[in-house]
Write an enzyme that holds these catalytic residues in place. Structure first.
Site, PDB file in Angstrom:
ATOM      1  N   SER A 103     -13.042   4.069   5.026  1.00 55.07           N
ATOM      2  CA  SER A 103     -13.621   3.617   6.296  1.00 55.07           C
ATOM      3  C   SER A 103     -14.855   4.455   6.637  1.00 55.07           C
ATOM      4  CB  SER A 103     -12.591   3.745   7.434  1.00 55.07           C
ATOM      5  OG  SER A 103     -11.757   2.604   7.449  1.00 55.07           O
ATOM      6  N   ASP A 132       0.852  -1.198   0.000  1.00 55.98           N
ATOM      7  CA  ASP A 132       0.000   0.000   0.000  1.00 55.98           C
ATOM      8  C   ASP A 132       0.888   1.249   0.000  1.00 55.98           C
ATOM      9  OD1 ASP A 132      -2.468   1.318   0.136  1.00 55.98           O
ATOM     10  OD2 ASP A 132      -2.460   1.357   2.335  1.00 55.98           O
ATOM     11  N   HIS A 133       0.599   2.186  -0.868  1.00 59.63           N
ATOM     12  CA  HIS A 133       1.335   3.454  -0.936  1.00 59.63           C
ATOM     13  C   HIS A 133       2.852   3.281  -1.035  1.00 59.63           C
ATOM     14  CE1 HIS A 133      -2.203   5.959  -0.384  1.00 59.63           C
ATOM     15  NE2 HIS A 133      -2.603   5.086   0.519  1.00 59.63           N
TER      16      HIS A 133
HETATM   17  O1  G3H Z   1      -2.877   4.867   3.705  1.00 58.16           O
HETATM   18  C1  G3H Z   1      -3.072   4.804   4.910  1.00 58.16           C
HETATM   19  C2  G3H Z   1      -3.286   3.506   5.578  1.00 58.16           C
HETATM   20  O2  G3H Z   1      -4.380   3.592   6.433  1.00 58.16           O
HETATM   21  C3  G3H Z   1      -2.044   3.011   6.265  1.00 58.16           C
HETATM   22  O3  G3H Z   1      -1.897   3.597   7.517  1.00 58.16           O
HETATM   23  O4  G3H Z   1       0.567   4.065   7.498  1.00 58.16           O
HETATM   24  O5  G3H Z   1      -0.726   4.041   9.650  1.00 58.16           O
HETATM   25  O6  G3H Z   1      -0.292   1.905   8.413  1.00 58.16           O
HETATM   26  P1  G3H Z   1      -0.507   3.396   8.321  1.00 58.16           P
HETATM   27  P1  13P Z   2      -9.080   4.452   5.857  1.00 63.23           P
HETATM   28  O1  13P Z   2      -8.190   5.264   6.732  1.00 63.23           O
HETATM   29  O2  13P Z   2     -10.335   5.216   5.502  1.00 63.23           O
HETATM   30  O3  13P Z   2      -9.407   3.130   6.431  1.00 63.23           O
HETATM   31  O4  13P Z   2      -8.317   4.211   4.458  1.00 63.23           O
HETATM   32  C1  13P Z   2      -7.337   3.227   4.317  1.00 63.23           C
HETATM   33  C2  13P Z   2      -6.574   3.336   3.040  1.00 63.23           C
HETATM   34  O5  13P Z   2      -6.960   4.016   2.115  1.00 63.23           O
HETATM   35  C3  13P Z   2      -5.337   2.572   2.929  1.00 63.23           C
HETATM   36  O6  13P Z   2      -4.643   2.825   1.749  1.00 63.23           O
HETATM   37 ZN    ZN Z   3      -4.569   4.769   1.017  1.00 64.38          ZN
END
Ligand code: G3H
Ligand code: 13P
Ligand code: ZN
Length: 304
Positions: free
Chosen positions: A214, A84-85
């Site tokens: 969310s 993710d990201h």
């Molecule tokens: O993109 C945001 C996601 O909710 C990941 O959050 O970097 O705190 O794991 P985090």
């Molecule tokens: P939320 O913070 O809305 O759960 O989004 C998560 C997200 O987009 C992770 O990449």
């Molecule tokens: Zn995200």
């Protein structure tokens, strides 16, 4: 025989055939991975498990990958393991080399041409290894990898076709008014379904991704606050609103914060109602069951 993890490309194609979306849940620990995959198994839904940079910092990549592989061995559904990201080519390459079946390269903060260049570089490498790639255009507000992005910048529909054609991404994350985290909006959310519609017209064959999806379930926030927590002005997007994006081409819906809230609410409740409890298996076991219910709610709204 060892069961393999699938790519998100395959899972997104399956979701498209059924006119539904696949939920991508962020994972940080064993209990979350078990809760998500057990709930998905019960409801016979494929799932994407995604790992952020801060999740890697917390648990390490190898633990999370092995836990996801263990989950795959334990259930009958298909699972994709997604970065993710991803911040740059090196992070995406490391995930691909380690065995992730999908990566996101998030060049959304870069000038358009640089976003294309880094995304194309990741796609070229990923394709050689049979891995899917998600790119991003436009900026999503909220907390992302410990950095705060105050304002969202809607995706410009006039740019998406060129981006997809020049990069060859398998999926595109777009910004239409959702935001990361549990504090998404100071006032009412401003969704731009008109922008989504225009994006879909430009790239009808590209699965779209909604980050920051969310709902920040008021009941969980209330439980946290009832049992000693202090979470004020938390606000999310209702599942009903998000579901409206599915007929407009959204095939991947990202959820993280709702699982954190459910887990925290559950643990706080156990501690407050049973102060003598000190076995982590009791409170984490209950939290795992409570997270399963949230996962099922998402699956009913978006996947089934
Ligand atoms: O993109 C945001 C996601 O909710 C990941 O959050 O970097 O705190 O794991 P985090
Ligand atoms: P939320 O913070 O809305 O759960 O989004 C998560 C997200 O987009 C992770 O990449
Ligand atoms: Zn995200």
């Amino acid at each position: 025989m060892k069961k393999t993890l699938l790519t998100t490309k395959i899972l997104l194609e399956r979701a498209k055939k059924r006119n539904r979306a696949i939920v991508a849940f962020n994972v940080n620990n064993m209990e979350l991975i078990q809760a998500i995959t057990r709930a998905c198994d019960e409801m016979k839904c494929d799932v994407i498990l995604q790992v952020s940079n801060s999740a890697k910092k917390y648990a390490t990549e190898v633990y999370l990958r092995k836990l996801v592989e263990a989950a795959r061995e334990s259930v009958g559904i298909d699972i994709a393991l997604h970065l993710d990201h991803g911040a740059d080519f090196e992070q995406c390459k490391a995930a691909i080399d380690a065995g992730f079946t999908s990566v996101m390269i998030d060049g959304s903060h870069l000038p358009f041409d640089q976003n294309i260049a880094v995304t194309k570089k990741v796609v070229d490498y990923a394709k050689k290894h049979g891995v899917s790639v998600e790119g991003e255009l436009g900026q999503i507000a909220g907390i992302e990898d410990e950095k705060k992005n105050e304002d969202s910048q809607y995706t410009d529909p006039s740019t998406v076709k060129e981006f997809v054609e020049k990069t060859g991404v398998d999926a595109l994350a777009v910004s239409i008014g959702t935001a990361h985290g549990a504090f998404k909006y100071k006032s009412a959310p401003a969704f731009r379904f008109d922008i989504l519609e225009r994006i879909q017209k430009e790239i009808p064959n590209t699965p779209l991704v909604l980050h920051g999806a969310s709902s920040v379930t008021p009941a969980d926030v209330a439980t946290i606050n009832k049992f000693g927590g202090k979470i004020e002005n938390a606000k999310g997007v209702s599942e009903d609103i998000l579901a409206k994006a599915i007929p407009l081409g959204v095939r991947k819906i990202n959820v993280d914060s709702d699982l954190r809230l459910a887990m925290t609410a559950s643990i706080r409740k156990t501690f407050a109602t049973n102060p003598s409890e000190f076995d982590p298996r009791a409170y984490l076991g209950q939290a795992r069951l409570d997270v399963m219910e949230v996962v099922k709610t998402k699956l009913k709204a978006f996947s089934v």
